[in-house]
Design an enzyme around this catalytic site. Structure first.
Site, PDB file in Angstrom:
ATOM      1  N   LYS A 117       0.863  -1.185   0.000  1.00 46.93           N
ATOM      2  CA  LYS A 117       0.000   0.000   0.000  1.00 46.93           C
ATOM      3  C   LYS A 117       0.905   1.242   0.000  1.00 46.93           C
ATOM      4  O   LYS A 117       1.836   1.329   0.786  1.00 46.93           O
ATOM      5  CB  LYS A 117      -0.879  -0.001   1.252  1.00 46.93           C
ATOM      6  CG  LYS A 117      -2.157   0.758   1.119  1.00 46.93           C
ATOM      7  CD  LYS A 117      -3.109   0.401   2.270  1.00 46.93           C
ATOM      8  CE  LYS A 117      -4.517   0.695   1.883  1.00 46.93           C
ATOM      9  NZ  LYS A 117      -5.494   0.260   2.898  1.00 46.93           N
TER      10      LYS A 117
ATOM     11  N   GLU B  98     -18.919  -6.260   9.874  1.00 43.11           N
ATOM     12  CA  GLU B  98     -19.894  -5.553  10.717  1.00 43.11           C
ATOM     13  C   GLU B  98     -20.924  -6.505  11.306  1.00 43.11           C
ATOM     14  O   GLU B  98     -21.346  -6.323  12.453  1.00 43.11           O
ATOM     15  CB  GLU B  98     -20.586  -4.471   9.902  1.00 43.11           C
ATOM     16  CG  GLU B  98     -19.725  -3.234   9.641  1.00 43.11           C
ATOM     17  CD  GLU B  98     -18.768  -3.413   8.481  1.00 43.11           C
ATOM     18  OE1 GLU B  98     -18.800  -4.464   7.824  1.00 43.11           O
ATOM     19  OE2 GLU B  98     -17.965  -2.491   8.242  1.00 43.11           O
TER      20      GLU B  98
ATOM     21  N   ARG C  93     -25.557  -3.190   6.732  1.00 42.49           N
ATOM     22  CA  ARG C  93     -25.217  -4.602   6.454  1.00 42.49           C
ATOM     23  C   ARG C  93     -25.543  -5.490   7.655  1.00 42.49           C
ATOM     24  O   ARG C  93     -25.688  -6.702   7.525  1.00 42.49           O
ATOM     25  CB  ARG C  93     -23.735  -4.640   6.106  1.00 42.49           C
ATOM     26  CG  ARG C  93     -23.106  -5.957   6.076  1.00 42.49           C
ATOM     27  CD  ARG C  93     -21.783  -5.923   5.378  1.00 42.49           C
ATOM     28  NE  ARG C  93     -21.929  -5.657   3.936  1.00 42.49           N
ATOM     29  CZ  ARG C  93     -20.889  -5.695   3.099  1.00 42.49           C
ATOM     30  NH1 ARG C  93     -19.694  -5.931   3.547  1.00 42.49           N
ATOM     31  NH2 ARG C  93     -21.069  -5.447   1.824  1.00 42.49           N
TER      32      ARG C  93
HETATM   33  C1  LIG Z   1     -18.687  -2.975   4.647  1.00 43.95           C
HETATM   34  C2  LIG Z   1     -17.549  -1.977   4.686  1.00 43.95           C
HETATM   35  N1  LIG Z   1     -16.971  -1.697   5.875  1.00 43.95           N
HETATM   36  C3  LIG Z   1     -15.960  -0.807   5.946  1.00 43.95           C
HETATM   37  C4  LIG Z   1     -15.534  -0.155   4.805  1.00 43.95           C
HETATM   38  C5  LIG Z   1     -14.460   0.908   4.893  1.00 43.95           C
HETATM   39  N2  LIG Z   1     -13.257   0.509   4.150  1.00 43.95           N
HETATM   40  C6  LIG Z   1     -13.001   0.958   2.948  1.00 43.95           C
HETATM   41  S1  LIG Z   1     -11.604   0.361   2.310  1.00 43.95           S
HETATM   42  C7  LIG Z   1     -11.293  -0.512   3.741  1.00 43.95           C
HETATM   43  C8  LIG Z   1     -10.066  -1.345   3.869  1.00 43.95           C
HETATM   44  C9  LIG Z   1     -10.024  -2.291   2.708  1.00 43.95           C
HETATM   45  O1  LIG Z   1      -8.887  -3.129   2.856  1.00 43.95           O
HETATM   46  P1  LIG Z   1      -8.484  -4.010   1.607  1.00 43.95           P
HETATM   47  O2  LIG Z   1      -9.668  -4.726   1.096  1.00 43.95           O
HETATM   48  O3  LIG Z   1      -7.339  -4.819   2.043  1.00 43.95           O
HETATM   49  O4  LIG Z   1      -8.083  -2.976   0.488  1.00 43.95           O
HETATM   50  P2  LIG Z   1      -6.781  -2.015   0.472  1.00 43.95           P
HETATM   51  O5  LIG Z   1      -7.277  -0.669   0.927  1.00 43.95           O
HETATM   52  O6  LIG Z   1      -5.767  -2.611   1.376  1.00 43.95           O
HETATM   53  O7  LIG Z   1      -6.327  -2.001  -0.958  1.00 43.95           O
HETATM   54  C10 LIG Z   1     -12.316  -0.340   4.642  1.00 43.95           C
HETATM   55  C11 LIG Z   1     -12.377  -0.967   5.981  1.00 43.95           C
HETATM   56  C12 LIG Z   1     -16.189  -0.451   3.594  1.00 43.95           C
HETATM   57  N3  LIG Z   1     -15.852   0.171   2.446  1.00 43.95           N
HETATM   58  N4  LIG Z   1     -17.174  -1.363   3.556  1.00 43.95           N
HETATM   59 MG   LIG Z   2      -5.366  -4.530   1.953  1.00 43.17          MG
END
Ligand SMILES: Cc1ncc(C[n+]2csc(CCOP(=O)(O)OP(=O)(O)O)c2C)c(N)n1
Ligand SMILES: [Mg+2]
Ligand SMILES: CC(=O)[C@@H](O)[C@H](O)COP(=O)(O)O
Length: 665
Positions: free
Chosen positions: A278, A363, A391
């Site tokens: 990242k 969640e 959700r």
């Molecule tokens: C249901 C839900 N909960 C929380 C979020 C907030 N959120 C957006 S991106 C993220 C982290 C995502 O991590 P990852 O899938 O590993 O993607 P990366 O950002 O590392 O590329 C979160 C928790 C969301 N978008 N949807």
């Molecule tokens: Mg990630």
């Protein structure tokens, strides 16, 4: 002119040499840092998917082949290589959405920014194509290690793993982080896959030492795969029955392409495990301890520091108050769904590390686990963004409320958020939670009432309590001039023409409307009910004494607080009409919060005009106000202006006909 300008679509990627791809990757990284530092946005995630995206669009033929991005915040490079280079209006009205958007491009499919959905979409797409006899379209789902911790992802994997002939490629973009490092056994397993096999080390070593030609490289790759199949322990994905390829260096285009071509040639579901970083290539992001610049504000690209101070936020007020309360109440525990910092629980976690639980992007599990914590005698505080609680509705209803568990839900980003588009607005919570028996909802209007109502929520017994507040900076405290049955009276004129009930942060708007209507000689009282569910029992009697009740809420109008008030008045036999103003039932496109609120008619001008129009209309039966200002005279006299008022009423579903833009169901 650089290479980037020449990329008008994926086909332009497929003619580039390895060297040119390296050059292009560098140009894209510079473009991302320059552009996103000007607008704000998801810089870290997109710096991590540059090579992965180039390889995807070289191997697969989008839009014939469908590429589904989970959450979608990491699809900026996908946008760039599919012909969208103008990022100057990113996440702004009229500019690019921060997520895939079908209206922008045929290459975009999933617009929902809620995580962990991609595998289900892909499962459906692949099954659909197979059932229709479509054999020339591949389906690819790109899912992050964080999104993979969401329950839906495992529901989908359970199906996909059993469908041996389902032509589906799952690309796990494993950067080891959500915001913070991804938690849980899955994350540990992915790390095991990364370390015990040492493939990327072997491959890097062989590449450095041998500088292989493509033939030699592919041979090495085949040896590596063969070795893996022989000696390496089965991974969880293979145990499930999935074909697993990896781990692959996700920043090595050639390596990713080789794996993707292998996956594309396989006639069943394949999982390609890509290791990425990242913030890759931008040290300020790579080294950021908090979240590797997951989502940045406008910043100076040379320093990586925001150009404006954030100011005191609702989130920070909540976080600080929870720590204060928890000092005296050891039973208070915190739960986050992979968003410790963004929800303000980081201060609590620092002070009470053993009393906070990060459950991953899960969640539903967070809510029911909180019910368990409550049953164990603790007082759980579940901190999530309002939209993400959608959700877990059944868990709130059946696992918490049915059992009378005293769980406190702190909903940040409630109401219009704006930047992140339709699926991020926290507009459904009050309407959705109306259905939950025994659940109470507080909507603080400022920092002081947030602290008060959080304390009150933590004293609620016999059922859940919700405290909801909007995104961003919190303004100065709004004083009450009186108190009435637990509600705060913010303004009380002598005359009793209009009673305005304002929900939470809409108090400022309500007072503005009151001032405007007061100028026309109407007597206005403004009350902040503080707790909006259940409707305060004193409201019907209070309303009886007024000619019109106005409610204003930063939430869905259909089924929201205003609807509940109207119902309570009807049930109490109180004939005072209710003019309820809220967010119309439609998906709101991205833009600044103020813009989106204005689009919903939630401004002083629009609400005042609509209310005065109601009063003017009613005036035929009511004593005319003491004087009519030129402004009102113009409004009433000018059908066009009156029409605007009518339009605002309509957009709030008023005057007996469907609201403008209000979806019909
Ligand atoms: C249901 C839900 N909960 C929380 C979020 C907030 N959120 C957006 S991106 C993220 C982290 C995502 O991590 P990852 O899938 O590993 O993607 P990366 O950002 O590392 O590329 C979160 C928790 C969301 N978008 N949807
Ligand atoms: Mg990630
Ligand atoms: C993609 C996602 O869901 C989060 O990163 C979200 O964009 C953050 O929103 P805030 O910027 O309001 O914290």
């Amino acid at each position: 002119m650089g290479l980037l300008e020449s990329i008008r679509g994926p086909q332009d990627l497929r003619v580039l040499s390895g060297e040119e791809l390296l050059t292009l990757s560098g140009e894209i990284r510079r473009f991302l840092v320059e552009q996103v530092s000007r607008t704000g946005g998801h810089l870290g995630p997109n710096l991590g998917t540059v090579e992965l995206t180039l390889a995807l669009h070289r191997v697969f033929d989008s839009p014939r082949d469908r590429i589904v991005w989970d959450t979608g915040h990491q699809a900026y490079v996908h946008k760039i290589v599919t012909g969208r280079h103008d990022f100057s209006g990113l996440r702004q009205r009229g500019g690019l959405s921060g997520y895939p958007c079908g209206a922008e491009s045929e290459h975009d499919i999933v617009e929902n920014s809620h995580a962990s959905t991609a595998l289900s979409y892909a499962d459906g797409l692949a099954k659909g194509y197979r059932l229709r006899g479509v054999t020339d379209r591949k389906v690819v789902a790109v899912i992050g290690d964080g999104a993979l911790t969401g329950g839906m992802a495992w529901e989908a994997l359970n199906n996909i793993a059993a469908a041996k002939d389902l032509p589906l490629v799952i690309v796990v973009n494993d950067n080891g982080r959500s915001y913070a490092p991804t938690i849980g056994g899955l994350a540990d397993h992915l790390a095991t896959l990364r370390t015990t096999r040492g493939y990327e080390r072997f491959l890097d070593w062989s590449k450095r030492l041998l500088q292989p030609t493509p033939v030699v490289y592919d041979t090495l790759h085949a040896i590596k795969t063969g070795v893996k199949d022989l000696v390496a322990p089965q991974g969880m994905f293979e145990d499930l029955g999935l074909k697993y390829l990896g781990p692959i260096d996700g920043h090595d285009i050639e390596a990713v392409e080789t794996a993707l071509r292998q996956a594309a040639a396989f006639d069943g579901p394949v999982l390609v495990h890509c290791l990425t970083r990242k913030g890759n290539g931008y040290p300020h992001a790579e080294n950021d301890k908090a979240d590797c610049f997951h989502a940045v504000r406008v910043m100076d690209p040379t320093t990586g520091r925001p150009t404006t101070a954030a100011g005191r936020s609702w989130t920070s007020v909540f976080g600080a108050e929870l720590v204060t309360l928890a000092e005296r109440r050891p039973e208070i525990v915190g739960i986050t769904a992979a968003m410790l910092g963004p929800t303000g629980l980081d201060a609590f976690a620092e002070r009470f590390p053993e009393r906070v639980f990060d459950v991953g992007i899960a969640e539903q599990h967070a809510v029911t686990s909180a019910a368990g914590l409550a049953m164990a005698g603790l007082r759980p505080v579940v901190a999530v963004y309002a939209t993400f609680l959608n959700r877990a509705f059944d868990q709130v209803l059946m696992d918490v409320a049915l059992h009378g568990c005293p769980v406190v839900f702190v909903l940040d980003r409630a109401g219009v958020t704006g930047d992140d588009g339709p699926s991020h607005n926290g507009m459904w919570d009050v309407a959705m939670l109306q259905a939950v028996p025994g659940l109470r909802i507080a909507a603080p209007r400022d920092a002081r009432t947030l602290r008060e109502e959080l304390r009150e929520a933590l004293r609620v017994t016999g059922g859940p309590a919700v405290v909801r507040f909007p995104k961003g900076a919190v303004g100065p405290d709004i004083p009450a001039v009186d108190e009435a049955d637990g509600m705060a009276v913010l303004r009380r004129d002598a005359g009793r023409d209009v009673l305005v009930l304002s929900v939470g942060a809409m108090a400022g708007l309500a007072l503005g409307v009151a001032a405007r209507i007061g100028e026309e000689g109407f007597g206005v009282t403004v009350v902040d009910p503080r707790w909006v569910k259940p409707v305060n029992a004193a409201i019907p009697d209070m309303a009886r004494r007024y000619r019109l009740v106005v409610t204003v809420e930063d939430g869905l109008r259909a089924g929201g607080f205003g609807s509940a008030v109207a119902q309570e008045l009807r049930d109490a036999g109180v004939g005072t009409p209710v003019a309820d103003f809220g967010i119309p039932r439609r998906f709101l496109q991205h833009g600044k919060r103020a813009e989106v609120l204005a689009e919903c008619g939630l401004t002083v001008e629009d609400v005042s005009a609509a209310v005065l129009h109601r009063l003017a209309g009613k005036n035929r039966r009511l004593a005319a106000p003491t004087h009519v200002s030129p402004w009102l005279a113009k409004l009433i006299a000018d059908p066009r202006l009156a029409g605007r008022a009518r339009q605002v009423l309509a957009s709030n579903g008023y005057s007996g006909h469907r609201g403008v833009g209000d979806q019909t169901h």
